[in-house]
Design a protein around this motif. Structure first.
Motif, PDB file in Angstrom:
ATOM      1  N   ASP A  81      -8.489  18.227   5.643  1.00 13.78           N
ATOM      2  CA  ASP A  81      -8.975  16.961   4.889  1.00 13.78           C
ATOM      3  C   ASP A  81      -9.833  16.839   3.485  1.00 13.78           C
ATOM      4  OD1 ASP A  81      -8.848  15.448   7.323  1.00 13.78           O
ATOM      5  OD2 ASP A  81     -11.144  16.120   8.057  1.00 13.78           O
ATOM      6  N   ARG A 117     -16.541   8.532  13.723  1.00 16.49           N
ATOM      7  CA  ARG A 117     -15.439   9.918  13.243  1.00 16.49           C
ATOM      8  C   ARG A 117     -14.469   9.905  13.175  1.00 16.49           C
ATOM      9  NH1 ARG A 117     -18.603  15.191  11.838  1.00 16.49           N
ATOM     10  NH2 ARG A 117     -20.488  14.578  12.469  1.00 16.49           N
ATOM     11  N   ALA A 120     -13.693   6.920  10.573  1.00 15.55           N
ATOM     12  CA  ALA A 120     -13.661   7.705   8.639  1.00 15.55           C
ATOM     13  C   ALA A 120     -12.755   8.420   8.374  1.00 15.55           C
ATOM     14  CB  ALA A 120     -14.995   7.920   9.236  1.00 15.55           C
ATOM     15  N   ALA A 121     -12.345   9.198   9.803  1.00 13.61           N
ATOM     16  CA  ALA A 121     -11.235  10.674   9.242  1.00 13.61           C
ATOM     17  C   ALA A 121      -9.907   9.414   8.808  1.00 13.61           C
ATOM     18  CB  ALA A 121     -10.927  11.273  10.715  1.00 13.61           C
ATOM     19  N   TRP A 124     -10.763   7.842   5.730  1.00 11.07           N
ATOM     20  CA  TRP A 124     -10.828   9.125   4.446  1.00 11.07           C
ATOM     21  C   TRP A 124      -8.909   8.977   4.542  1.00 11.07           C
ATOM     22  CZ3 TRP A 124     -12.779  10.806   0.960  1.00 11.07           C
ATOM     23  CH2 TRP A 124     -13.043  12.432   0.641  1.00 11.07           C
ATOM     24  N   TRP A 125      -7.761   8.964   5.289  1.00 10.32           N
ATOM     25  CA  TRP A 125      -6.773   9.214   5.038  1.00 10.32           C
ATOM     26  C   TRP A 125      -6.061   8.170   4.532  1.00 10.32           C
ATOM     27  CZ3 TRP A 125      -2.697  12.597   5.426  1.00 10.32           C
ATOM     28  CH2 TRP A 125      -1.405  11.913   5.443  1.00 10.32           C
ATOM     29  N   LEU A 127      -7.655   6.964   1.760  1.00 11.67           N
ATOM     30  CA  LEU A 127      -8.179   6.793   0.489  1.00 11.67           C
ATOM     31  C   LEU A 127      -7.390   8.053  -0.528  1.00 11.67           C
ATOM     32  CD1 LEU A 127     -11.596   6.498   1.703  1.00 11.67           C
ATOM     33  CD2 LEU A 127     -10.478   5.184  -0.203  1.00 11.67           C
ATOM     34  N   ARG A 128      -6.343   8.804  -0.009  1.00 10.73           N
ATOM     35  CA  ARG A 128      -6.028   9.760  -0.461  1.00 10.73           C
ATOM     36  C   ARG A 128      -5.811   9.633  -2.344  1.00 10.73           C
ATOM     37  NH1 ARG A 128      -2.549   9.034   3.373  1.00 10.73           N
ATOM     38  NH2 ARG A 128      -0.578   8.745   1.854  1.00 10.73           N
ATOM     39  N   ARG A 131      -9.040  10.687  -3.281  1.00 14.99           N
ATOM     40  CA  ARG A 131      -9.914  11.515  -3.389  1.00 14.99           C
ATOM     41  C   ARG A 131      -9.808  12.696  -3.497  1.00 14.99           C
ATOM     42  NH1 ARG A 131      -7.911  12.934   3.381  1.00 14.99           N
ATOM     43  NH2 ARG A 131      -6.063  14.069   2.474  1.00 14.99           N
ATOM     44  N   LEU A 134     -13.755  11.813  -4.839  1.00 14.21           N
ATOM     45  CA  LEU A 134     -14.561  11.714  -4.594  1.00 14.21           C
ATOM     46  C   LEU A 134     -14.989  13.212  -4.098  1.00 14.21           C
ATOM     47  CD1 LEU A 134     -12.765   8.807  -1.918  1.00 14.21           C
ATOM     48  CD2 LEU A 134     -14.484   8.744  -3.378  1.00 14.21           C
TER      49      LEU A 134
END
Length: 145
Positions: A81, A117, A120-121, A124-125, A127-128, A131, A134
């Motif tokens: 991640d 979660r 969120a994961a 997050w993927w 948002l590469r 990232r 962040l």
């Protein structure tokens, strides 16, 4: 005992059906697992799916705790991640355990697969592209803790 021998012993126990708590190092699973501060609870893998966090033998040289991002036939594609672009490839047999929980320094246990979660994961993927920025903020905050 070396780190490799400790991991091998943990894998042996997991194969026998014992849950094992293993500390993790590094930043490759930020923000969901904080290396050097948290541990993962490992269990025998059952039916693996995209999104699972696993302990796997990759590149025929090392163990990683990373998330499954894709299945390619009998191969599994993993990515941390906290990684920006790098992926690893292994076979299904190289996946030695699945992480079910994260244990913090305060011994508090958190399920890795709560609906929150998991959402969120997935976010997050996606948002590469941003990232890098962040993660830079998260690493600075993590160092200060």
């Amino acid at each position: 005992m070396t780190d490799h021998e400790i991991i091998e012993e943990a894998i042996r126990l997991v194969r026998e059906g014992v849950s094992v708590t293993l500390p993790v190092n590094g930043h490759s699973m930020l923000p969901f697992i904080i290396g050097g501060k948290e541990s993962v609870v490992l269990q025998k893998p059952d039916k693996l799916k995209v999104g699972d966090v696993v302990l796997a033998w990759v590149d025929n040289s090392r163990y990683v705790v990373h998330r499954i991002i894709l299945f390619d036939g009998r191969n599994v594609i993993l990515m941390g991640d906290g990684n920006l672009v790098g992926t690893e490839r292994c076979t299904l047999q190289d996946v030695k355990a699945v992480a079910t929980h994260v244990v913090g320094a305060n011994e508090q246990m958190h399920d890795l697969y709560t609906p929150w979660r998991c959402r969120a994961a997935r976010l997050w993927w996606h948002l590469r592209p941003i990232r890098r920025y962040l993660l830079a903020i998260l690493r600075r905050l993590n160092i200060k803790d």
